[in-house]
Every structure is written in structure tokens, then in C-alpha cells.
Design an enzyme around this catalytic site. Structure first.
Site, PDB file in Angstrom:
ATOM      1  N   HIS A  76      79.865  61.224  33.876  1.00 34.12           N
ATOM      2  CA  HIS A  76      80.370  62.296  34.745  1.00 34.12           C
ATOM      3  C   HIS A  76      79.431  63.501  34.711  1.00 34.12           C
ATOM      4  O   HIS A  76      79.088  64.066  35.743  1.00 34.12           O
ATOM      5  CB  HIS A  76      81.759  62.745  34.277  1.00 34.12           C
ATOM      6  CG  HIS A  76      82.830  61.717  34.423  1.00 34.12           C
ATOM      7  ND1 HIS A  76      83.012  60.995  35.589  1.00 34.12           N
ATOM      8  CD2 HIS A  76      83.808  61.314  33.569  1.00 34.12           C
ATOM      9  CE1 HIS A  76      84.049  60.174  35.437  1.00 34.12           C
ATOM     10  NE2 HIS A  76      84.540  60.352  34.219  1.00 34.12           N
ATOM     11  N   HIS A 108      80.964  57.573  28.515  1.00 36.46           N
ATOM     12  CA  HIS A 108      81.744  57.673  29.756  1.00 36.46           C
ATOM     13  C   HIS A 108      81.669  59.100  30.300  1.00 36.46           C
ATOM     14  O   HIS A 108      81.364  59.328  31.482  1.00 36.46           O
ATOM     15  CB  HIS A 108      83.197  57.281  29.453  1.00 36.46           C
ATOM     16  CG  HIS A 108      84.162  57.611  30.550  1.00 36.46           C
ATOM     17  ND1 HIS A 108      84.791  56.652  31.304  1.00 36.46           N
ATOM     18  CD2 HIS A 108      84.639  58.801  31.006  1.00 36.46           C
ATOM     19  CE1 HIS A 108      85.590  57.228  32.186  1.00 36.46           C
ATOM     20  NE2 HIS A 108      85.523  58.542  32.017  1.00 36.46           N
ATOM     21  N   GLU A 109      81.944  60.068  29.436  1.00 35.73           N
ATOM     22  CA  GLU A 109      81.918  61.471  29.856  1.00 35.73           C
ATOM     23  C   GLU A 109      80.500  61.905  30.222  1.00 35.73           C
ATOM     24  O   GLU A 109      80.308  62.722  31.128  1.00 35.73           O
ATOM     25  CB  GLU A 109      82.468  62.364  28.744  1.00 35.73           C
ATOM     26  CG  GLU A 109      83.931  62.113  28.408  1.00 35.73           C
ATOM     27  CD  GLU A 109      84.862  62.320  29.588  1.00 35.73           C
ATOM     28  OE1 GLU A 109      84.513  63.117  30.495  1.00 35.73           O
ATOM     29  OE2 GLU A 109      85.928  61.689  29.634  1.00 35.73           O
TER      30      GLU A 109
END
Length: 398
Positions: A25, A21-22
Site C-alpha cells: 500500500h 502487505h502494508e
């Protein structure tokens, strides 16, 4: 030992999913030229790290997720003059939206890939409306039917091989329709229409209720008795190869998305029954502790492909849930930041349209009470679910 292995694999997959998920980003921020100074797995004190270019990569002591630091993410952050051109808030709105949504997008990608893998391992099993067995209604604590057990459908004259057409006037298109119709009608008498030998036949039956070992009627999350009529479907199984599984994985993704959204809508009602007897994976939400237990239960039975497929399905569904939940327009979720971003953008464009000064960025400090309220709600819900999973664990669904 195998049960504990399921727990371990689940939590490793969960932490890995958060790190991916990170990474979503991080990759998009770098792609758009923003300055990202840190990318860590975990929180707390740094255990190990290394510097590459302007970014520090590493591992922290508490394995509870991960984070990426992008310069200028909030108005509360001081940005050095030399970093201003590459600060997050200086970028175009659509680029910032992509960066913020990239985390949830990665959860969706994980879910889609895992659903594809599940289809390869397990295929699909679809319950048809043709009846395989017409038998008694088992008590929740009994493995086999006992003398005197209720058999509503059998007593009414319904036979194996009959194809269900309607239940108490409700046309049936799937086995799920039957389940909903029976639950909606409750334990009141109902008419059942079936096709037998090309002819329609009508029967009347009264559903039975489930009882526990003490003879107490088992109720659902709505507090009402759970009606059962004593029938099971013929199951149609389908296998897939690497290509045929692709479109079906999108279909499974879509159906699971619908189920997840509907589950979120029922969350307030379901929470009020967390400590009721008969709690199951079908009628109750769970914390990571509860889902971890289910993962452990999943790998404790069946063949290797059954275990692996079920575990991957659990991780896929959880990723889909996290991705959707993270897009809710609430701080501190990414969806909350996206909502603020577009509020700022629309407000600025309206100001230009009416030749007024740009009102600038939203004062995040003024939103602190709302932020705290959401955090308290999330933490409170998490603690409640964990307590329920410890005191009143979900029954083994396998």
C-alpha cells in the site's frame, strides 16, 4: 525445542508478511504522489520511531501486524486544505484501486516466491494411478496393520503394479479422482477396472471403514463413515533447478488458488464439524494457532530440506489465502473499499451521462452496521477456530 522453533518461525513469517502487505500500500501510494504520514509495524503504544520526510516509521508494542496511514482514505477523515491535492480520494479511480489491491498483490508475490523455494528444496511428488501396495486398511490409531484388518482391494484380487482405470463407472485421470470417487460411493460395493499386462480386468470390492481405539467408526466432516479400499500409489518424484522451478511455481500457485477458493466455499459445512473426532488438516479449517501447531509439527521431523520446504509451503499457502480473503468485497477488507470505490466511480459517470449532479462519495457512516456485522462474523469465526484448535487440535499430519 524444535517444535517451539517452528511456532516462532511461523509467527515471525506471519508478522513479516503483514508488514510487506502494508508496504505494498505504502510504496504504491508514494509512487502516485499520495501523502502517507505513518508506516508502523505493530499496534498500540509506540516503542521506537523516526521521521524521514513527511512519514514517521517505527515499531509499536503489540506485534500483531502493521499499518500505513494515507491521508484521505475515508470520508470520515478530515483533510487539511494544503493536503487536499494529494489526498487519497482526490486521485484517479485506477490509481486508488492499485493502492488498495497492492496489499493482496504482495501476498501473492510472497506465495509465488515461497512456492519456487519449496520446489527447489523438495521438488514435486505426484501420485500415479499405478498401484505400489495393496494391503490392509489401518485403524487411525494403529501404526501397522493388525490381524483381522480389512483388505478390500487385496481380497478382491487387485495386485501391486495394476493401473487403475475406473472406480464404479467413474473414469480416473489422477489419484485425486480415485479419492473423490471412493468418498462419493461410500461403503457400498463398487466395481474397479484396472489394466494388468495390457488387458482390462474388473473386480468388485466393498470399502472398509476406519475405527478408533474404542472400535467406533470414524466419520468425515459430512458425518458419514470414511471409506478405504487399501491401496497406495507409485509416487513419481521430480527435482527442479532455479529456472525449471519458475513455470512449475506458477502452476502450483494456480492449483493452490483453486483449492483455496474451493475451501472457502466449504467453510460453512466444515465449521459445523470443528469439534468432531478425527479432525485433520485435510478436512478442517484452522486459526493461526492451529496453523502454528502444524508448522511446529512440520519442523520436528525429517531432514533440514524437508523441514524448511514444508514450513515455507505452509507460509506460502497462508499468504495466498490472506491475499484472496482480503479481496472479498466486504468492509473493512481492502476488497470492500475497492467495491465502494468503483460504485462511486460508476455512479458519478452515470450522473454525468444523464446530466445530473455528481452524488459524491458514499456515506461510510451509513455502512457502519454492515461493517460491524462483518467484524462480528470475522471475530466470531476466529474465536471459534481458536477454541477448536485448543480443545480439539488437528492431528499431526507428519
Amino acid at each position: 525445542m524444535i517444535h517451539e522453533l517452528g511456532w516462532l518461525l511461523f509467527f515471525v513469517a506471519l508478522i513479516g508478511s503483514v508488514c510487506i502487505h502494508e508496504a505494498g500500500h505504502f510504496v504504491m501510494a508514494k509512487r502516485f504522489g499520495m501523502k502517507a504520514t505513518q508506516f508502523f509495524a505493530g499496534f498500540g503504544p509506540t516503542v521506537w520511531s523516526f521521521q524521514r520526510g513527511e512519514t514517521e516509521y517505527g515499531i509499536k508494542a503489540i506485534p500483531a501486524g502493521g499499518f500505513v496511514k494515507i491521508i484521505g482514505m475515508t470520508a470520515l477523515e478530515e483533510v487539511a486544505p494544503e493536503d487536499e491535492p494529494r489526498a487519497f480520494y482526490k486521485q484517479k479511480a485506477w490509481k486508488r484501486t492499485v493502492v488498495l489491491a497492492a496489499g493482496s498483490f504482495m501476498h501473492f508475490v510472497i506465495a509465488l516466491v515461497l512456492f519456487w523455494a519449496v520446489l527447489l528444496l523438495l521438488g514435486t511428488s505426484k501420485a500415479t494411478l499405478t498401484l505400489d501396495q495393496v494391503t490392509c486398511v489401518k485403524a487411525t490409531t494403529a501404526d501397522t496393520c493388525t490381524a483381522g484388518s480389512a483388505a478390500p482391494a487385496k481380497a478382491a484380487g487387485i495386485l501391486p503394479g495394476d493401473q487403475l482405470v475406473s472406480y464404479d463407472g467413474v473414469a480416473l485421470k489422477s489419484w485425486a479422482d480415485l479419492s473423490k470417487a471412493v468418498a462419493s460411493k461410500g461403503v457400498a460395493p463398487a466395481t474397479v477396472v484396472v489394466t494388468r499386462g495390457g488387458q482390462l480386468k474388473t473386480f468388485t470390492l466393498t470399502p472398509a471403514t476406519l475405527v478408533d481405539k474404542n472400535g467406533k467408526v470414524v466419520t468425515g466432516t459430512d458425518g458419514k463413515p470414511t471409506p478405504k479400499i487399501g491401496v497406495s500409489p507409485v509416487i513419481h518424484s521430480t527435482s527442479y533447478n532455479v529456472l525449471s522451478a519458475v513455470p512449475e511455481s506458477f502452476s502450483l500457485f494456480g492449483q493452490t488458488t483453486v483449492d483455496t477458493v474451493q475451501g472457502l466455499g466449504k467453510l460453512p459445512s466444515a465449521i459445523s464439524h470443528l469439534f468432531d473426532k478425527g479432525r485433520s488438516a485435510d478436512n478442517s479449517p484452522a486459526s493461526v494457532v492451529g496453523v502454528g501447531k502444524i508448522a511446529g509439527d512440520a519442523v520436528a521431523v525429517g531432514s533440514f530440506s524437508d523441514r524448511a520446504g514444508t514450513l515455507l509451503g505452509i507460509v506460502a499457502s497462508l499468504n495466498l489465502f490472506v491475499g484472496l480473503f482480503n479481496l472479498l468485497p466486504l468492509l473493512p477488507l481492502d476488497g470492500g473499499h475497492i467495491a465502494i470505490l468503483w460504485f462511486e466511480t460508476v455512479r458519478s459517470r452515470l450522473a454525468r451521462l444523464f446530466r445530473r449532479p455528481d452524488p459524491g462519495r458514499v456515506d461510510i457512516a451509513k455502512l457502519t452496521p454492515a461493517l460491524y456485522a462483518v467484524l462480528i462474523l470475522i471475530v466470531g469465526l476466529s474465536v471459534t477456530l481458536i477454541a477448536a484448535d485448543i480443545v480439539n487440535p488437528i492431528a499431526n499430519p507428519f
